[in-house]
Design a protein around this motif. Structure first.
Motif, short mmCIF file in Angstrom:
data_model
loop_
_atom_site.label_atom_id
_atom_site.label_comp_id
_atom_site.label_asym_id
_atom_site.label_seq_id
_atom_site.Cartn_x
_atom_site.Cartn_y
_atom_site.Cartn_z
N ALA A 1 23.53 116.73 112.25
CA ALA A 1 22.96 115.97 111.12
C ALA A 1 23.32 114.48 111.23
N ARG A 2 24.55 114.17 111.59
CA ARG A 2 24.94 112.77 111.75
C ARG A 2 24.13 112.09 112.84
N GLY A 3 23.96 112.81 113.95
CA GLY A 3 23.21 112.25 115.07
C GLY A 3 21.77 111.97 114.69
N MET A 4 21.13 112.92 113.98
CA MET A 4 19.75 112.73 113.57
C MET A 4 19.63 111.55 112.59
N ALA A 5 20.60 111.42 111.69
CA ALA A 5 20.58 110.33 110.70
C ALA A 5 20.72 108.98 111.43
N ASP A 6 21.58 108.93 112.43
CA ASP A 6 21.77 107.67 113.15
C ASP A 6 20.52 107.28 113.95
N LEU B 1 28.00 115.24 133.44
CA LEU B 1 28.37 114.69 132.14
C LEU B 1 28.16 113.19 132.08
N ARG B 2 28.51 112.51 133.15
CA ARG B 2 28.33 111.05 133.19
C ARG B 2 26.85 110.69 133.05
N ALA B 3 25.99 111.47 133.70
CA ALA B 3 24.56 111.20 133.61
C ALA B 3 24.04 111.42 132.19
N ALA B 4 24.58 112.45 131.52
CA ALA B 4 24.17 112.70 130.14
C ALA B 4 24.65 111.59 129.21
N LEU B 5 25.88 111.15 129.38
CA LEU B 5 26.41 110.10 128.51
C LEU B 5 25.68 108.78 128.71
N SER B 6 25.18 108.55 129.90
CA SER B 6 24.46 107.30 130.17
C SER B 6 23.04 107.32 129.63
N GLY C 1 30.32 111.30 118.63
CA GLY C 1 28.92 110.89 118.51
C GLY C 1 28.29 110.44 119.80
N ARG C 2 29.01 110.52 120.92
CA ARG C 2 28.43 110.10 122.20
C ARG C 2 27.41 111.12 122.71
N LEU C 3 27.54 112.38 122.27
CA LEU C 3 26.54 113.40 122.53
C LEU C 3 26.16 114.04 121.20
N ILE C 4 24.90 114.43 121.10
CA ILE C 4 24.39 115.08 119.89
C ILE C 4 24.00 116.51 120.25
N PRO C 5 24.54 117.51 119.56
CA PRO C 5 24.16 118.90 119.85
C PRO C 5 22.75 119.18 119.34
N VAL D 1 21.08 107.50 123.24
CA VAL D 1 20.20 106.66 124.07
C VAL D 1 19.05 107.50 124.62
N TYR D 2 19.36 108.68 125.14
CA TYR D 2 18.30 109.54 125.69
C TYR D 2 17.31 109.94 124.60
#
Length: 320
Positions: free
Chosen positions: A313-318, A230-235, A254-258, A171-172
């Motif tokens: 890579a998965r995060g970027m593809a999504d 962490l909650r702020a990052a996930l939101s 996949g809730r966070l992307i490195p 989302v971010y």
């Protein structure tokens, strides 16, 4: 120099058994040592405690009085010693644990839950403290520390490296874009951890080539509680740098992307520390053994380079 405890014990055993050789055998010492101990006690007191013949020993008047005075105390002392020895092997009593807030719940929490199920008679006393306290004065049984090895005088067991990973939610990143390098961080809503001990903002630690550098970020969000951060990052509110042990389950789902993987820092480790293992009660030894069994090498809490690359890579593809 007289060994008062041994001499008194030899005297009481001799009076009870009526024989110096039997008293020596009961104490697992030689008859010569028992005779010497008894002689030293008589010389120390300045009285004879036994009438001796070649075949028998009997208490003198002074010896009888001394026996009546010392026998109850010696029995009480022996019972106290036995109580402590038994307590050392019992899985019961207080277990004093200290560690930083960022460690106890997400990392140590599951181990503590398992330990309490196994040994319900133990009463854990947990102190959350980000400062490095006085281990002896605080009467700590087991401690955890992030960073480098604890000071000398303690036994330190390195459990696993602590990764620091910059990451954000999908989302971010859809809203604010993906940073391509450290130079882009100034344009992002970065979070920062505020130290509890001095109230200062902790810089991000990043790997730059062969060096570890500290980078101060201008925080759009700061807190002294990692769960809040962490909650702020996930939101999707902020981008943050999190310990791998905290971020790992959210990266895997996949809730966070490195991000900026070349700058993942792993120079700090999580250490378990304690005093001499030889003198520890069973409840402490068993907790240490369980921690090592569950956390050594941090299989579930450390992300390998390949796993990080795949998650990125998965995060970027999504994101498209």
């Amino acid at each position: 120099m007289i060994n008062e405890l041994r001499s008194i014990t030899t005297f009481v055993r001799t009076a009870e058994l009526g024989n110096l050789s039997k008293a020596a055998e009961a104490q697992q010492i030689s008859p010569q040592a028992a005779s010497k101990a008894l002689g030293q006690l008589e010389a120390y007191l300045g009285v004879r405690l036994f009438h001796r013949t070649t075949r028998s020993m009997s208490l003198t008047e002074e010896g009888q009085r001394f026996l009546e005075a010392t026998q109850p105390s010696l029995l009480g002392l022996q019972q106290a010693l036995q109580t402590v020895r038994q307590a050392r092997e019992e899985n019961a009593g207080p277990l004093r644990i200290v560690g930083p807030r960022t460690v106890l719940q997400p990392i140590i929490g599951p181990v503590l839950d398992e330990y309490c199920r196994l040994y319900p008679a133990v009463q854990p006393e947990i102190q959350l403290d980000d400062r490095v306290g006085n281990w002896v004065a605080d009467r700590v049984d087991v401690g955890f520390r992030l960073g480098n090895a604890p000071e000398e005088g303690l036994i330190a067991r390195r459990l696993f490296p602590l990764q620091l990973i910059i990451c954000a939610s999908p989302v971010y990143l859809r809203k604010h874009g993906v940073p391509r390098g450290l130079q882009d961080l100034g344009a992002h809503r970065c979070s920062a951890f505020r130290r509890s001990n001095d109230g200062r903002i902790a810089p991000w630690r990043v790997q730059v080539g062969e060096e570890v550098q500290e980078r101060l970020v201008t925080p759009a969000f700061s807190t002294n509680d990692e769960e809040v951060e962490l909650r702020a990052a996930l939101s999707g509110t902020i981008m943050g740098q999190f310990a791998g042990s905290t971020a790992a389950p959210h990266i895997r789902t996949g809730r966070l992307i490195p991000l900026l993987l070349e700058h993942v820092c792993s120079d700090y480790s999580l250490y378990l520390y304690y005093g001499s293992r030889a003198a520890q009660p069973a409840r402490v030894r068993r907790f240490i053994d369980l921690v090592i069994a569950r956390l050594a090498e941090g299989q579930e809490l450390v992300l390998g380079a390949e796993e990080l690359q795949q998650a990125h890579a998965r995060g970027m593809a999504d994101l498209g």
